[in-house]
Scaffold this motif. Structure first.
Motif, PDB file in Angstrom:
ATOM      1  N   ARG A 145       5.103  45.125  88.822  1.00 41.79           N
ATOM      2  CA  ARG A 145       6.291  45.984  88.719  1.00 41.79           C
ATOM      3  C   ARG A 145       6.364  46.936  89.921  1.00 41.79           C
ATOM      4  NH1 ARG A 145       8.501  46.911  83.196  1.00 41.79           N
ATOM      5  NH2 ARG A 145       7.630  45.320  81.828  1.00 41.79           N
ATOM      6  N   ARG A 146       5.221  47.487  90.327  1.00 38.46           N
ATOM      7  CA  ARG A 146       5.206  48.415  91.457  1.00 38.46           C
ATOM      8  C   ARG A 146       5.588  47.687  92.742  1.00 38.46           C
ATOM      9  NH1 ARG A 146       5.330  53.790  91.560  1.00 38.46           N
ATOM     10  NH2 ARG A 146       3.892  53.759  89.807  1.00 38.46           N
ATOM     11  N   LEU A 147       5.060  46.491  92.951  1.00 38.02           N
ATOM     12  CA  LEU A 147       5.386  45.720  94.150  1.00 38.02           C
ATOM     13  C   LEU A 147       6.853  45.303  94.146  1.00 38.02           C
ATOM     14  CD1 LEU A 147       2.130  43.608  94.252  1.00 38.02           C
ATOM     15  CD2 LEU A 147       2.851  45.241  96.004  1.00 38.02           C
ATOM     16  N   THR A 148       7.391  44.997  92.967  1.00 41.68           N
ATOM     17  CA  THR A 148       8.813  44.670  92.880  1.00 41.68           C
ATOM     18  C   THR A 148       9.669  45.873  93.261  1.00 41.68           C
ATOM     19  OG1 THR A 148       8.384  43.057  91.116  1.00 41.68           O
ATOM     20  CG2 THR A 148      10.640  43.881  91.329  1.00 41.68           C
ATOM     21  N   ALA A 149       9.272  47.058  92.800  1.00 37.21           N
ATOM     22  CA  ALA A 149      10.016  48.270  93.152  1.00 37.21           C
ATOM     23  C   ALA A 149       9.968  48.519  94.659  1.00 37.21           C
ATOM     24  CB  ALA A 149       9.452  49.469  92.390  1.00 37.21           C
ATOM     25  N   PHE A 150       8.804  48.265  95.274  1.00 36.48           N
ATOM     26  CA  PHE A 150       8.729  48.392  96.731  1.00 36.48           C
ATOM     27  C   PHE A 150       9.687  47.416  97.398  1.00 36.48           C
ATOM     28  CE2 PHE A 150       7.149  46.677 100.723  1.00 36.48           C
ATOM     29  CZ  PHE A 150       7.084  47.824 101.502  1.00 36.48           C
ATOM     30  N   ALA A 151       9.705  46.164  96.942  1.00 40.21           N
ATOM     31  CA  ALA A 151      10.593  45.166  97.521  1.00 40.21           C
ATOM     32  C   ALA A 151      12.060  45.566  97.354  1.00 40.21           C
ATOM     33  CB  ALA A 151      10.340  43.801  96.881  1.00 40.21           C
ATOM     34  N   MET A 152      12.399  46.192  96.248  1.00 41.47           N
ATOM     35  CA  MET A 152      13.771  46.659  96.041  1.00 41.47           C
ATOM     36  C   MET A 152      14.155  47.719  97.065  1.00 41.47           C
ATOM     37  SD  MET A 152      13.670  46.871  91.859  1.00 41.47           S
ATOM     38  CE  MET A 152      15.299  47.612  91.665  1.00 41.47           C
ATOM     39  N   ALA A 153      13.193  48.565  97.446  1.00 44.44           N
ATOM     40  CA  ALA A 153      13.467  49.588  98.457  1.00 44.44           C
ATOM     41  C   ALA A 153      13.514  48.997  99.858  1.00 44.44           C
ATOM     42  CB  ALA A 153      12.416  50.685  98.387  1.00 44.44           C
ATOM     43  N   ALA A 154      12.754  47.916 100.081  1.00 48.65           N
ATOM     44  CA  ALA A 154      12.606  47.367 101.430  1.00 48.65           C
ATOM     45  C   ALA A 154      13.530  46.197 101.710  1.00 48.65           C
ATOM     46  CB  ALA A 154      11.157  46.916 101.634  1.00 48.65           C
ATOM     47  N   VAL A 155      14.309  45.743 100.723  1.00 45.29           N
ATOM     48  CA  VAL A 155      15.035  44.481 100.877  1.00 45.29           C
ATOM     49  C   VAL A 155      16.130  44.538 101.938  1.00 45.29           C
ATOM     50  CG1 VAL A 155      16.640  45.035  98.983  1.00 45.29           C
ATOM     51  CG2 VAL A 155      16.211  42.641  99.595  1.00 45.29           C
ATOM     52  N   ALA A 156      16.793  45.674 102.075  1.00 48.16           N
ATOM     53  CA  ALA A 156      17.914  45.792 103.025  1.00 48.16           C
ATOM     54  C   ALA A 156      17.591  46.864 104.056  1.00 48.16           C
ATOM     55  CB  ALA A 156      19.207  46.155 102.290  1.00 48.16           C
ATOM     56  N   PRO A 157      18.033  46.665 105.300  1.00 56.52           N
ATOM     57  CA  PRO A 157      17.758  47.678 106.318  1.00 56.52           C
ATOM     58  C   PRO A 157      18.535  48.966 106.064  1.00 56.52           C
ATOM     59  CG  PRO A 157      19.178  45.947 107.194  1.00 56.52           C
ATOM     60  CD  PRO A 157      18.743  45.491 105.848  1.00 56.52           C
ATOM     61  N   VAL A 158      17.838  50.093 106.094  1.00 58.49           N
ATOM     62  CA  VAL A 158      18.432  51.422 105.971  1.00 58.49           C
ATOM     63  C   VAL A 158      17.731  52.326 106.977  1.00 58.49           C
ATOM     64  CG1 VAL A 158      19.144  51.267 103.549  1.00 58.49           C
ATOM     65  CG2 VAL A 158      16.817  51.980 104.108  1.00 58.49           C
TER      66      VAL A 158
END
Length: 279
Positions: A145-158
């Motif tokens: 779950r923690r790694l998924t949350a990281f991926a959600m933050a990192a998925v698109a360039p900001v």
């Protein structure tokens, strides 16, 4: 600074008589990973909440990629991705769906979001759980779950990525993968503000450290400078260039390396001098 994606100046936030942030100032430049360190209650999460517009400061200013986070919190939020300290609410979703939804909300096409989700799953080694649905109290481990949350933050360039204790619950092997992914975000041009207690592991990916104590910035600089490298009185004092630090990782239940040996070691012939005598 023209390349700053986060500028915090003299930020103060109180909760009644408690001063959670006391004239905090820091900057994160594009391409830099800045570690934010401090004890529990030092004011780290309060600072993060103000950066993403969830709290309003009592004094001071915050700019995120040019947007005034105090006057226009919604505009600032569009320029920052946050992995919060609390677990993301994933129940009912698979990691693939959660990551793709986060990408679509950031303006990615369906195909790009799908490809990015697959690439992040491979990078973080969570592919076997990518299509497993999270359920209340089960389905996915805390680490996934923690790694998924990281991926959600990192998925698109900001411009700015804020990570609040991203390695909580993550096993050692995947923590290394996560740190590599954090460094990749910086190398790709994002500014990263990394809130962590794991100083030893984070040290290899951060460009600068900012230390909070009781709401105030008490130290800031590169990891080498804050360790005292080159600042001490000379070799052997533990702080200068001659200082040496040895770190050991021990297996649970293993032998105590500080215990005296059962018998004195016998030197090998190779360790003896040219005339056969040993020192």
């Amino acid at each position: 600074m023209d390349d700053a994606v986060l500028e915090v100046e003299n930020l103060t936030r109180r909760f009644g008589p408690v001063v959670a942030n006391d004239q905090v100032s820091l900057r994160v430049r594009a391409g830099d990973v800045v570690g934010l360190l401090g004890h529990n209650g030092a004011g780290k999460t309060t600072l993060v909440s103000q950066i993403v517009g969830l709290l309003r400061p009592d004094a001071g200013s915050i700019r995120v990629a040019g947007a005034d986070a105090v006057a226009d919190p919604a505009g600032a939020r569009r320029r920052v991705a946050l992995q919060a300290q609390a677990q993301a609410p994933l129940d009912g979703l698979t990691p693939r769906a959660a990551i793709e939804i986060a990408g679509r909300l950031r303006g990615m096409s369906r195909a790009d979001a799908r490809a990015a989700a697959r690439a992040l799953a491979d990078e973080l080694d969570i592919g076997e759980w990518l299509d497993r649905r999270a359920t209340p109290g089960g389905g996915l481990s805390g680490g996934v779950r923690r790694l998924t949350a990281f991926a959600m933050a990192a998925v698109a360039p900001v411009p700015l990525v804020v990570l609040d204790e991203p390695t909580n619950d993550v096993d050692a092997a995947r923590r290394r993968r996560l740190w590599d992914a954090v460094r990749r975000l910086g190398d790709a041009g994002a500014g990263v503000l990394l809130v962590t207690h794991n100083v030893v592991e984070a040290e290899r990916v951060v460009d600068e450290l900012v230390v909070l104590d009781r709401g105030r910035v008490v130290a800031a600089g590169s990891p080498g400078r804050l360790r005292g490298t080159g600042v001490g009185d000379g070799p052997g004092d533990g702080t200068g260039d001659g200082g040496l630090r040895l770190e050991l990782s021990l297996s649970p239940g293993g032998a105590d390396p500080s215990a005296p040996p059962a018998q004195a070691p016998v030197p090998s012939p190779a360790a003896c001098g040219p005339v056969g005598g040993c020192c």
